[in-house]
Design a protein around this motif. Structure first.
Motif, PDB file in Angstrom:
ATOM      1  N   TRP A 100      57.966 -36.697 -20.616  1.00  0.00           N
ATOM      2  CA  TRP A 100      57.854 -37.995 -20.932  1.00  0.00           C
ATOM      3  C   TRP A 100      59.067 -39.108 -20.338  1.00  0.00           C
ATOM      4  O   TRP A 100      59.058 -39.831 -20.313  1.00  0.00           O
ATOM      5  N   PHE A 101      60.210 -38.225 -21.119  1.00  0.00           N
ATOM      6  CA  PHE A 101      61.466 -38.128 -20.425  1.00  0.00           C
ATOM      7  C   PHE A 101      61.309 -38.873 -19.164  1.00  0.00           C
ATOM      8  O   PHE A 101      61.865 -39.752 -18.469  1.00  0.00           O
ATOM      9  N   GLU A 102      60.698 -38.137 -18.188  1.00  0.00           N
ATOM     10  CA  GLU A 102      60.274 -38.432 -16.166  1.00  0.00           C
ATOM     11  C   GLU A 102      59.098 -39.362 -16.656  1.00  0.00           C
ATOM     12  O   GLU A 102      59.818 -40.336 -15.653  1.00  0.00           O
ATOM     13  N   TYR A 103      58.911 -39.714 -17.357  1.00  0.00           N
ATOM     14  CA  TYR A 103      57.911 -41.476 -17.389  1.00  0.00           C
ATOM     15  C   TYR A 103      58.375 -41.913 -17.247  1.00  0.00           C
ATOM     16  O   TYR A 103      59.014 -43.053 -16.914  1.00  0.00           O
ATOM     17  N   LEU A 104      59.743 -42.057 -18.562  1.00  0.00           N
ATOM     18  CA  LEU A 104      59.930 -43.593 -19.113  1.00  0.00           C
ATOM     19  C   LEU A 104      61.686 -43.259 -18.005  1.00  0.00           C
ATOM     20  O   LEU A 104      61.779 -44.671 -17.957  1.00  0.00           O
ATOM     21  N   SER A 105      61.544 -42.576 -16.758  1.00  0.00           N
ATOM     22  CA  SER A 105      62.366 -43.040 -16.345  1.00  0.00           C
ATOM     23  C   SER A 105      61.976 -43.062 -14.718  1.00  0.00           C
ATOM     24  O   SER A 105      62.818 -43.506 -13.654  1.00  0.00           O
ATOM     25  N   GLY A 106      60.575 -43.115 -14.692  1.00  0.00           N
ATOM     26  CA  GLY A 106      60.109 -44.371 -13.428  1.00  0.00           C
ATOM     27  C   GLY A 106      59.381 -42.707 -12.929  1.00  0.00           C
ATOM     28  O   GLY A 106      58.725 -43.293 -11.847  1.00  0.00           O
ATOM     29  N   ASP A 107      59.998 -41.811 -13.274  1.00  0.00           N
ATOM     30  CA  ASP A 107      58.927 -40.596 -12.293  1.00  0.00           C
ATOM     31  C   ASP A 107      57.506 -39.976 -12.704  1.00  0.00           C
ATOM     32  O   ASP A 107      57.413 -38.942 -13.334  1.00  0.00           O
ATOM     33  N   ALA A 108      56.544 -40.977 -12.084  1.00  0.00           N
ATOM     34  CA  ALA A 108      55.085 -40.626 -13.331  1.00  0.00           C
ATOM     35  C   ALA A 108      54.862 -39.584 -12.028  1.00  0.00           C
ATOM     36  O   ALA A 108      53.872 -38.187 -13.017  1.00  0.00           O
ATOM     37  N   GLU A 109      54.867 -39.521 -11.146  1.00  0.00           N
ATOM     38  CA  GLU A 109      54.403 -37.802 -10.390  1.00  0.00           C
ATOM     39  C   GLU A 109      54.865 -36.343 -11.225  1.00  0.00           C
ATOM     40  O   GLU A 109      54.258 -36.301 -10.845  1.00  0.00           O
ATOM     41  N   LYS A 110      55.960 -36.409 -11.072  1.00  0.00           N
ATOM     42  CA  LYS A 110      56.862 -35.597 -12.185  1.00  0.00           C
ATOM     43  C   LYS A 110      56.155 -34.769 -13.126  1.00  0.00           C
ATOM     44  O   LYS A 110      56.275 -34.200 -13.535  1.00  0.00           O
ATOM     45  N   SER A 111      56.002 -35.972 -14.193  1.00  0.00           N
ATOM     46  CA  SER A 111      55.332 -36.310 -14.855  1.00  0.00           C
ATOM     47  C   SER A 111      54.420 -35.532 -15.186  1.00  0.00           C
ATOM     48  O   SER A 111      53.678 -34.909 -16.014  1.00  0.00           O
ATOM     49  N   VAL A 112      53.420 -35.731 -14.280  1.00  0.00           N
ATOM     50  CA  VAL A 112      52.368 -35.802 -14.084  1.00  0.00           C
ATOM     51  C   VAL A 112      52.062 -33.761 -13.781  1.00  0.00           C
ATOM     52  O   VAL A 112      51.026 -33.487 -14.552  1.00  0.00           O
ATOM     53  N   GLN A 113      52.550 -33.752 -12.835  1.00  0.00           N
ATOM     54  CA  GLN A 113      52.824 -32.210 -12.984  1.00  0.00           C
ATOM     55  C   GLN A 113      53.128 -31.103 -13.972  1.00  0.00           C
ATOM     56  O   GLN A 113      52.894 -30.138 -14.649  1.00  0.00           O
TER      57      GLN A 113
END
Ligand code: SF4
Ligand code: SF4
Ligand code: SF4
Length: 630
Positions: free
Chosen positions: A462-475
């Motif tokens: 969720w932190f990754e998504y909020l900071s703009g890295d949606a790809e990493k968030s999905v992984q």
């Protein structure tokens, strides 16, 4: 470490020195075998077989009586869920109040494991020596109060005013999800190994009971008021066979001499002392309870630690307990208590080993005349490894804890953040700070930890998504889902599906959302998102069916109602569209952010007219939204 006042060595023949009566002519005599120990072993084996049968019956039939495990009582006290564990624990305490700790001695699977370990060690010629601490004996009671009393007290003092102290009771005697509150097998095996074997090896035959078991805390209290006791006749000649046999470290001969009965609440009524007494001087009978007994001169007990060591030990115990409890979302409360008690023993024993000229452990000299033996170095290596792993766990736990705190402080609603990829512009300065802090801590724990934390991974995602890295968030959500089950897995798959939708990977999103719904059919938000994926894939009929299904389950779903309105409008079904729109408006809060989020979601689907309506409503509520990019 100093020895207790019972036997110093046990030879294979079971010939035993009894320093309790140094000048006795029977000092070297054989202690007869306990006849009751076989009955007790049979009872404990039968108990384990019944537990296995319970699990098999559940696997075969899919439904069964809820776990007959005292820890389940927590759910009764916290949520009012009356289950078999609560009834069992209540009856067990009641029985202990009358006859003493028979349930411990004859009906506990952890005790069976401890006895089995002690038996194995005996076969190897090793007799576990009791680790005696003045302070750590309070751990079980403190743990019991923390588990069973603290949550109720907290609700009383800091819960919502309208919340009743005693929750409304509901029937949970039968369950289909028997394993729901138990750790996974991967955790249960080390748990049983540490609590059943390691504690016995280092702390004595009842190591876990004495220093870790919270249920024992309550059973000890109940035993003090119980009239059922091991009592003595005039036939006792203080030979000490009873004390030498007792695996609960009770000074039986001394207690019966002083009090006429065994008063130590650690007595588990195993009846071994009665069976081995050469004069048949002991019996189980009812009479004065411990609390009402006259108090003659206190019995002098010997302890393994000096007072400064006790204090160091208490600090080590607390530190190691906090270090391992919940680390990697794997170590449960009871296991953390077991680990902490072993860490304490190893730390204090190592300190003593390094600072004195002579030290022994079981039959080995660890150090003599100031020289460390090979066994001594082995012991120190093991101890340092154990303590090092505990310290590492503590460091990981600290980062997990700091990450969790940052996660709790994030204020942006999930729905808003999920409205469109790169939600950075919606983050307040405080949110940005928490996202950076949380990412740093969870990232450190994930990079340097030995195991994946299935609870921390979705938060890091969720932190990754909020900071703009949606790809990493999905992984990360993908990895989290492989370590989770039940609701937690369903949620990870839902968030993964929602983010994939925003990334435009609709087929993958649909698959993820299907998996989420297969795990938890009642996850309505996943139906909403699934509809979105299907709409984008051009499978519009199926999308409408998914949204309709969601709305049938919850008519107040604003987005799904709007989506159905947009879908109907796009098909020229104006009346239906108006009906859904009206239903959506009825539940839409007068919040500009909410309207803006709904607008973005509808815009994603090409439902532009309806999206524009919500953008305008947001601007009407807060003209500042005029400047926001659509
Ligand atoms: S103290 Fe706990 S572990 Fe020990 S026998 Fe009693 S219930 Fe079982
Ligand atoms: S109770 Fe029996 S075993 Fe114990 S000290 Fe007395 S005579 Fe010996
Ligand atoms: S005092 Fe006797 S009954 Fe109690 S635990 Fe020891 S041996 Fe068993």
């Amino acid at each position: 470490m100093k020895s207790g006042c019972v036997s110093k060595e046990v030879k294979k023949s079971r010939s035993i020195k009894l320093p309790v009566l140094p000048n006795s002519p029977i000092q070297q005599s054989e202690i007869r075998d306990s006849k009751t120990s076989r009955w007790r072993a049979a009872a404990l084996v039968a108990l384990n077989l019944l537990m296995i049968a319970h699990i098999v019956q559940w696997r075969l039939m899919g439904t069964t009586v809820s776990p007959i495990e005292p820890s389940e009582s927590m759910y009764t006290l916290q949520r009012g869920a009356v289950n078999a564990g609560f009834i069992f624990f209540g009856l067990a305490i009641l029985a202990t109040l009358i006859v003493g700790r028979f349930v411990c001695g004859w009906g506990c699977h952890i005790l069976a494991l401890q006895d089995f370990c002690a038996w194995l060690l005996k076969k190897l010629g090793l007799r576990p020596k009791a680790f005696r601490s003045r302070l750590l004996v309070f751990v079980p009671l403190i743990a019991a109060l923390y588990m069973f009393v603290w949550p109720t007290a907290l609700r009383f003092f800091s819960g919502p005013k309208d919340q009743p102290i005693i929750p409304e009771f509901t029937n949970h005697l039968v369950t289909t999800n028997f394993w729901e509150t138990f750790p996974s097998i991967a955790v249960a095996i080390p748990f049983l190994f540490i609590c059943g074997f390691i504690t016995v090896y280092f702390l004595g035959s009842k190591g876990f009971c004495t220093y870790a078991c919270p249920y024992g805390g309550f059973f000890s209290l109940a035993d003090r008021v119980s009239p059922g006791k091991i009592r003595v006749t005039d036939a006792c000649n203080q030979c000490g066979h009873c004390t030498a046999t007792c695996t609960s470290n009770v000074l039986v001969h001394a207690e019966v001499k002083q009090f006429g009965m065994v008063v130590d609440p650690g007595c588990m009524k195993c009846m071994d002392c009665i069976s081995v007494c050469p004069n048949d001087a002991l019996y189980f009978g009812f009479g004065m309870p411990t609390l009402a007994a006259p108090k003659p001169k206190a019995i002098k007990k010997s302890y393994s630690l000096t007072w400064p060591e006790e204090i160091v030990g208490a600090i080590v115990f607390l530190g190691s307990f906090l270090a391992v409890r919940g680390v990697y979302a794997l170590v449960p409360f009871l296991m953390a208590l077991g680990v902490a008690s072993v860490t304490t023993f190893l730390a204090v024993k190592t300190m003593r080993l390094l600072s004195t000229s002579t030290s022994t452990f079981y039959n080995s000299d660890l150090k003599s005349s100031g020289r460390m033996s090979r066994a001594g170095w082995l012991f120190v290596t093991f101890a340092l490894l154990w303590i090092g792993l505990t310290a590492h766990a503590g460091w990981v736990r600290y980062h997990e804890f700091a990450g969790e705190r940052a996660y709790e402080k994030v204020q942006i609603p999930d729905e808003l953040a999920l409205a469109r990829i790169n939600p950075g512009r919606w983050l307040s300065p405080l949110d940005r700070e928490q996202v950076a802090t949380g990412k740093k801590h969870f990232g450190t724990a994930a990079d340097f930890g030995f195991f994946a934390n299935s609870e921390a991974l979705p938060k890091l995602a969720w932190f990754e998504y909020l900071s703009g890295d949606a790809e990493k968030s999905v992984q990360l959500l993908n990895t989290a889902a492989t370590h989770q089950h039940g609701q937690a897995r369903a949620l990870s798959l839902y968030y993964r599906g929602a983010i994939l939708n925003r990334l435009g990977r609709y087929e993958q999103a649909r698959a993820s959302l299907d998996e989420a719904l297969a795990e938890r059919d009642d996850l309505i938000l996943a139906r909403e998102e699934r509809g979105e994926a299907l709409w984008q894939l051009g499978r519009k009929q199926e999308a409408v069916a998914a949204w309709s299904d969601a709305v049938q389950r919850n008519e107040g779903l604003v987005i799904a109602n709007n989506q159905l309105a947009g879908a109907a409008a796009s098909l020229g079904k104006t009346e239906i569209a108006t009906a859904y729109e009206r239903q959506a408006d009825q539940f839409t809060p007068p919040d500009p952010l909410f309207h803006w989020m709904v607008g973005l979601r509808l815009q994603n689907l090409g439902m532009n007219a309806l999206a524009e309506k919500h953008f305008q409503q947001a601007i009407q509520l807060d003209p500042g939204f005029q400047t926001y990019q659509r």
